[in-house]
Scaffold this active site. Structure first.
Site, mmCIF file in Angstrom:
data_model
loop_
_atom_site.group_PDB
_atom_site.id
_atom_site.type_symbol
_atom_site.label_atom_id
_atom_site.label_comp_id
_atom_site.label_asym_id
_atom_site.label_seq_id
_atom_site.Cartn_x
_atom_site.Cartn_y
_atom_site.Cartn_z
ATOM 1 C CD GLU A 101 -2.720 1.719 0.381
ATOM 2 O OE1 GLU A 101 -3.372 0.826 -0.088
ATOM 3 O OE2 GLU A 101 -2.308 2.896 -0.145
ATOM 4 N N GLY A 119 -6.760 0.849 4.022
ATOM 5 C CA GLY A 119 -8.353 0.916 4.022
ATOM 6 C C GLY A 119 -8.685 1.465 2.675
ATOM 7 C CE LYS A 139 -22.206 6.649 2.661
ATOM 8 N NZ LYS A 139 -21.522 6.342 1.471
ATOM 9 N N GLY A 174 -23.100 16.627 -11.292
ATOM 10 C CA GLY A 174 -23.162 15.201 -11.464
ATOM 11 C C GLY A 174 -23.996 14.519 -10.301
ATOM 12 N N GLY A 179 -25.140 11.586 -9.379
ATOM 13 C CA GLY A 179 -25.078 10.020 -8.787
ATOM 14 C C GLY A 179 -25.114 9.852 -7.567
ATOM 15 C CB VAL A 228 -21.455 22.324 -16.280
ATOM 16 C CG1 VAL A 228 -22.376 22.238 -15.207
ATOM 17 C CG2 VAL A 228 -20.723 20.969 -16.562
ATOM 18 N N GLY A 245 -18.126 10.981 -11.429
ATOM 19 C CA GLY A 245 -17.729 9.487 -11.746
ATOM 20 C C GLY A 245 -16.126 9.410 -11.270
ATOM 21 N NE ARG A 246 -13.584 6.657 -6.881
ATOM 22 C CZ ARG A 246 -12.918 7.290 -5.993
ATOM 23 N NH1 ARG A 246 -13.282 8.603 -5.602
ATOM 24 N NH2 ARG A 246 -11.730 6.714 -5.308
ATOM 25 C CG HIS A 274 -46.245 -5.323 14.421
ATOM 26 N ND1 HIS A 274 -46.771 -4.197 13.701
ATOM 27 C CD2 HIS A 274 -46.904 -4.855 15.719
ATOM 28 C CE1 HIS A 274 -47.515 -3.461 13.941
ATOM 29 N NE2 HIS A 274 -47.471 -3.521 15.496
HETATM 30 P P1 FAD Z 1 -9.584 1.526 -3.170
HETATM 31 O O1 FAD Z 1 -10.608 1.701 -2.125
HETATM 32 O O2 FAD Z 1 -9.442 2.694 -4.055
HETATM 33 O O3 FAD Z 1 -8.145 1.333 -2.554
HETATM 34 C C1 FAD Z 1 -6.967 1.208 -3.642
HETATM 35 C C2 FAD Z 1 -5.768 1.280 -2.762
HETATM 36 O O4 FAD Z 1 -4.531 1.182 -3.477
HETATM 37 C C3 FAD Z 1 -5.520 2.686 -2.302
HETATM 38 O O5 FAD Z 1 -5.324 2.488 -0.949
HETATM 39 C C4 FAD Z 1 -4.366 3.318 -2.956
HETATM 40 O O6 FAD Z 1 -3.438 3.954 -2.336
HETATM 41 C C5 FAD Z 1 -3.746 1.824 -3.242
HETATM 42 N N1 FAD Z 1 -2.827 1.941 -4.686
HETATM 43 C C6 FAD Z 1 -2.994 2.600 -5.637
HETATM 44 N N2 FAD Z 1 -2.139 2.347 -6.736
HETATM 45 C C7 FAD Z 1 -1.320 1.519 -5.875
HETATM 46 C C8 FAD Z 1 0.244 0.875 -5.967
HETATM 47 N N3 FAD Z 1 0.814 0.965 -7.387
HETATM 48 N N4 FAD Z 1 1.061 0.385 -5.255
HETATM 49 C C9 FAD Z 1 0.298 0.364 -3.884
HETATM 50 N N5 FAD Z 1 -0.708 0.947 -3.539
HETATM 51 C C10 FAD Z 1 -1.598 1.241 -4.345
HETATM 52 N N6 FAD Z 1 -19.031 1.954 -1.882
HETATM 53 C C11 FAD Z 1 -19.969 1.381 -0.995
HETATM 54 O O7 FAD Z 1 -19.839 0.008 -1.356
HETATM 55 N N7 FAD Z 1 -20.612 1.901 -0.091
HETATM 56 C C12 FAD Z 1 -20.664 3.305 0.026
HETATM 57 O O8 FAD Z 1 -21.380 3.768 0.716
HETATM 58 C C13 FAD Z 1 -19.528 4.143 -0.758
HETATM 59 N N8 FAD Z 1 -19.460 5.626 -0.634
HETATM 60 C C14 FAD Z 1 -18.580 6.096 -1.371
HETATM 61 C C15 FAD Z 1 -18.341 7.319 -0.994
HETATM 62 C C16 FAD Z 1 -17.568 8.135 -1.713
HETATM 63 C C17 FAD Z 1 -17.337 9.613 -1.348
HETATM 64 C C18 FAD Z 1 -16.618 7.611 -2.608
HETATM 65 C C19 FAD Z 1 -15.355 8.480 -3.333
HETATM 66 C C20 FAD Z 1 -16.580 6.195 -2.933
HETATM 67 C C21 FAD Z 1 -17.575 5.471 -2.036
HETATM 68 N N9 FAD Z 1 -17.883 4.009 -2.430
HETATM 69 C C22 FAD Z 1 -18.685 3.614 -1.648
HETATM 70 C C23 FAD Z 1 -16.972 3.382 -3.112
HETATM 71 C C24 FAD Z 1 -15.816 2.511 -2.436
HETATM 72 O O9 FAD Z 1 -15.115 3.381 -2.098
HETATM 73 C C25 FAD Z 1 -15.098 1.667 -3.440
HETATM 74 O O10 FAD Z 1 -15.792 1.039 -4.431
HETATM 75 C C26 FAD Z 1 -13.977 1.048 -2.888
HETATM 76 O O11 FAD Z 1 -13.098 1.640 -2.135
HETATM 77 C C27 FAD Z 1 -12.866 0.182 -4.024
HETATM 78 O O12 FAD Z 1 -12.201 -0.534 -3.053
HETATM 79 P P2 FAD Z 1 -10.769 -1.085 -4.018
HETATM 80 O O13 FAD Z 1 -10.095 -1.722 -3.085
HETATM 81 O O14 FAD Z 1 -11.011 -1.519 -5.422
HETATM 82 O O15 FAD Z 1 -9.960 0.397 -4.203
HETATM 83 P P1 NAI Z 2 -21.779 8.124 -10.583
HETATM 84 O O1 NAI Z 2 -21.380 7.746 -12.026
HETATM 85 O O2 NAI Z 2 -22.589 7.605 -9.552
HETATM 86 O O3 NAI Z 2 -22.428 9.717 -11.002
HETATM 87 C C1 NAI Z 2 -21.988 10.593 -11.869
HETATM 88 C C2 NAI Z 2 -23.034 11.398 -12.371
HETATM 89 O O4 NAI Z 2 -22.441 12.498 -13.050
HETATM 90 C C3 NAI Z 2 -23.812 10.757 -13.419
HETATM 91 O O5 NAI Z 2 -25.208 10.724 -13.060
HETATM 92 C C4 NAI Z 2 -23.421 11.499 -14.762
HETATM 93 O O6 NAI Z 2 -24.519 11.419 -15.734
HETATM 94 C C5 NAI Z 2 -23.120 12.724 -14.220
HETATM 95 N N1 NAI Z 2 -22.420 13.397 -15.168
HETATM 96 C C6 NAI Z 2 -21.230 13.058 -15.747
HETATM 97 N N2 NAI Z 2 -20.612 14.002 -16.396
HETATM 98 C C7 NAI Z 2 -21.309 15.126 -16.195
HETATM 99 C C8 NAI Z 2 -21.026 16.428 -16.795
HETATM 100 N N3 NAI Z 2 -20.341 16.803 -17.704
HETATM 101 N N4 NAI Z 2 -22.291 17.482 -16.323
HETATM 102 C C9 NAI Z 2 -23.051 16.993 -15.461
HETATM 103 N N5 NAI Z 2 -23.257 15.767 -14.933
HETATM 104 C C10 NAI Z 2 -22.325 14.785 -15.520
HETATM 105 O O7 NAI Z 2 -20.547 8.636 -9.985
HETATM 106 P P2 NAI Z 2 -20.198 9.412 -8.655
HETATM 107 O O8 NAI Z 2 -21.306 9.795 -8.050
HETATM 108 O O9 NAI Z 2 -19.026 10.017 -8.830
HETATM 109 O O10 NAI Z 2 -19.723 8.172 -7.854
HETATM 110 C C11 NAI Z 2 -18.639 7.143 -8.414
HETATM 111 C C12 NAI Z 2 -18.962 5.767 -7.837
HETATM 112 O O11 NAI Z 2 -18.603 5.815 -6.384
HETATM 113 C C13 NAI Z 2 -20.347 5.431 -7.933
HETATM 114 O O12 NAI Z 2 -20.964 4.942 -9.122
HETATM 115 C C14 NAI Z 2 -20.632 4.300 -6.936
HETATM 116 O O13 NAI Z 2 -19.964 2.972 -7.565
HETATM 117 C C15 NAI Z 2 -19.360 4.645 -5.776
HETATM 118 N N6 NAI Z 2 -20.302 5.166 -4.802
HETATM 119 C C16 NAI Z 2 -21.092 4.413 -4.187
HETATM 120 C C17 NAI Z 2 -21.931 5.087 -2.951
HETATM 121 C C18 NAI Z 2 -22.914 3.989 -2.409
HETATM 122 O O14 NAI Z 2 -22.721 3.064 -2.530
HETATM 123 N N7 NAI Z 2 -23.579 4.740 -1.323
HETATM 124 C C19 NAI Z 2 -21.805 6.631 -2.548
HETATM 125 C C20 NAI Z 2 -20.733 7.113 -3.409
HETATM 126 C C21 NAI Z 2 -20.052 6.579 -4.322
#
Ligand code: FAD
Ligand code: NAI
Length: 482
Positions: free
Chosen positions: A48, A53, A65, A194, A196, A251, A283-284, A461
């Site tokens: 890492e 995490g 959250k 966005g 989403g 936008v 998006g990501r 209930h």
């Molecule tokens: P990551 O969690 O991104 O972990 C990847 C790790 O790899 C990182 O620690 C990074 O530093 C490390 N890394 C990268 N490249 C290298 C390298 N070359 N060498 C060593 N280490 C490296 N998902 C849910 O299910 N529920 C939610 O409520 C939810 N809320 C979210 C809210 C937000 C604001 C965001 C941004 C995301 C949310 N997600 C949620 C999505 C969730 O966080 C991701 O789907 C999840 O973290 C993905 O796990 P991962 O292990 O694939 O990657």
């Molecule tokens: P997202 O894909 O959920 O939503 C992105 C939104 O941005 C879409 O509705 C898209 O149409 C819009 N968009 C894209 N380009 C745009 C533009 N130029 N102008 C206006 N709107 C535009 O991506 P988000 O919200 O960034 O989250 C990424 C991912 O992280 C989610 O898809 C989900 O997998 C995960 N996530 C999960 C959560 C949960 O499970 N509670 C909470 C937060 C994130």
């Protein structure tokens, strides 16, 4: 020793760093693979380069959250008088909120580090890159390197926020989730680009804490992918709370004010809005930037995802990829499941590939949204003849007690010749605590249960889960309260 008691680059020579499994990335996908594999007796090395995490614990699920829970407490105090509890107008001390959020993160990250240690996972503090023959180079922040090999390698490097041209992230006026989660002061006004999962959760949180929020979403609805019956409830609640959602708008760009304290966002047909903050949630993108991969059979697709099959195998023998780095739902629980699946495949257990169509989704805006399986529309598109039933939380005793009756449970089932429901295809919920109620719906969809199977079960209930029971029962052609 490094941050987690891990070995530093100089402590291990190239020859003695050999593991059954080497995992690159310590987020949910990577640490689930490491914990699960080590628990079965495999010797695991986990690399890492930032904080254990990953996104989830540090800048994703957990902090987002926590801030939403602060918003919930704020709302509860605002409405306490309805319960005969007279409290003064709530005031937010954001610094305490941030401390609480960080405290929870620190506890979870610390707990994870301890767990990895107790399971004898070797944690390397550095950046991992993969070359041929499963040779992994670990580069420390100080420039030192070591090479380790794994009989198997799992890539789990996750994803990063993306932005769009004209909206460079400066951490002041334009932020992503990474910066917003630690912002030292909430703005008076914000545009969320966005609508989403991230956009709606942040809009909900900021709106409840007094920020004037406008969501700008390019598509015709917010929360695309959710059943429109659920989305409508969220939109109505947002409107009541003065969170504006503008859908179907593009936008243009933004122009900061002379003093740099605000900016004007251009969108739609020449419309302008002045705000103190722009939150990008469009998006990501998968993060394979530092993975190397030269000379290996690991391929990236045109969007940058590592190409993997249903068992998370990449094109390079002995190399798997899990989590956000592959093109499956970008969710922590999917990453966990894929991490464990990869280990089972490494062990030769031939695990059944995951069916992502049945993945549970929980979105924690207010009101919450939770679903698994088909929407009504997607079921019809897939060729099913469907029957649906909807029940509102307005008639539910527990929802009334809690004081949150905005919400619906909708079940989509295959239609039988007599018009009743057969196999359950989708369960969609919006309303109070639905993220905690989806479990039964998730099991029903993924177990391919029928309406009759599930209707036979008792719901306790008074609970909100009675709405699920009632909705299922009405698909049998009979009802209690309906
Ligand atoms: P990551 O969690 O991104 O972990 C990847 C790790 O790899 C990182 O620690 C990074 O530093 C490390 N890394 C990268 N490249 C290298 C390298 N070359 N060498 C060593 N280490 C490296 N998902 C849910 O299910 N529920 C939610 O409520 C939810 N809320 C979210 C809210 C937000 C604001 C965001 C941004 C995301 C949310 N997600 C949620 C999505 C969730 O966080 C991701 O789907 C999840 O973290 C993905 O796990 P991962 O292990 O694939 O990657
Ligand atoms: P997202 O894909 O959920 O939503 C992105 C939104 O941005 C879409 O509705 C898209 O149409 C819009 N968009 C894209 N380009 C745009 C533009 N130029 N102008 C206006 N709107 C535009 O991506 P988000 O919200 O960034 O989250 C990424 C991912 O992280 C989610 O898809 C989900 O997998 C995960 N996530 C999960 C959560 C949960 O499970 N509670 C909470 C937060 C994130």
């Amino acid at each position: 020793m490094g941050r987690y008691g891990e070995r530093q680059a100089e402590e291990v020579s190239a020859t003695d760093a050999q593991h059954d499994v080497v995992v690159i990335g310590g987020g949910p996908g990577g640490y689930a693979a490491a914990l699960y594999g080590a628990g079965i007796g495999l010797d695991v090395g986990l690399i890492e380069n930032n904080i254990l995490g990953g996104t989830c614990l540090n800048v994703g699920c957990i902090p987002a959250k926590e801030l939403l829970e602060t918003a919930h407490v704020f709302r509860t105090v605002q409405h306490a008088a309805k319960f005969g509890v007279n409290a003064s107008e709530p005031e937010l001390d954001w610094s305490v909120t941030l401390q609480r959020k960080q405290g929870i993160i620190d506890q979870l990250v610390g707990g994870l580090a301890s767990l990895l240690k107790s399971k004898k996972v070797t944690v390397y503090d550095g950046t991992g890159s993969l070359g041929p023959n499963r040779l992994v180079t670990v580069s420390g922040a100080d420039g030192r390197q070591l090479t380790i090999t794994g009989n198997s390698v799992i890539l789990a490097t996750g994803s990063q926020p993306r932005t769009i041209p004209g909206f460079e992230i400066d951490g002041q006026l334009v932020v992503t989730s990474d910066e917003l989660l630690s912002i030292t002061q909430l703005p008076a006004s914000a545009v969320v680009i966005g609508g989403g999962a991230i956009g709606c959760e942040f809009a909900s949180m900021m709106g409840d804490l007094g920020v004037n929020v406008t969501i700008l979403e390019a598509l015709p609805q917010i929360l695309t992918g959710c059943d429109p019956d659920a989305t409508r409830v969220v939109e109505r609640s947002f409107k009541k709370r003065k969170i504006i959602s503008r859908t179907g708008v593009m936008v243009g760009g933004h122009t900061p004010s002379a003093d740099g304290r605000s900016t004007t966002v251009a969108f739609g047909d020449g419309e302008l809005i002045d705000v103190e903050l722009i939150v990008m949630s469009v998006g990501r993108r998968p993060y394979a930037d530092r993975l190397g991969l030269e000379g290996t059979g690991v391929q990236l697709d045109d969007r940058g995802f590592v190409v993997a099959d249903g068992r998370c195998r990449t094109g390079e023998p002995g190399v798997w990829a899990v989590g956000d780095i592959i093109n499956t739902p970008a969710l922590a629980h999917v990453a966990f499941a894929e991490g464990m699946l990869a280990i089972r495949d490494i062990l030769g257990e031939e695990p059944t590939p995951l069916v992502h169509h049945g993945t549970p989704w929980c979105i924690y805006c207010h009101p919450e949204v939770a679903f698994a399986g088909h929407t009504e529309e997607s079921a019809k598109e897939a060729g099913f003849d469907v029957v649906t039933s909807k029940h509102s939380f307005s008639g539910n005793g527990r929802a009334k007690i809690v004081g949150e009756t905005d919400g619906v449970v909708k079940v989509i089932a295959e239609k039988r010749p007599d018009g009743t429901g057969g196999r359950i295809l989708g369960v969609h919920m919006v309303g109070p605590w639905v993220t905690e109620q989806l479990g039964q719906g998730y099991l029903a969809v993924n177990w391919e249960a029928t309406v009759d199977d599930v209707a036979a079960f008792i719901q306790p209930h008074p609970t909100m889960s009675e709405m699920f029971g009632e909705t299922i029962m009405s698909l049998t052609g009979r009802s209690l309260h309906g």
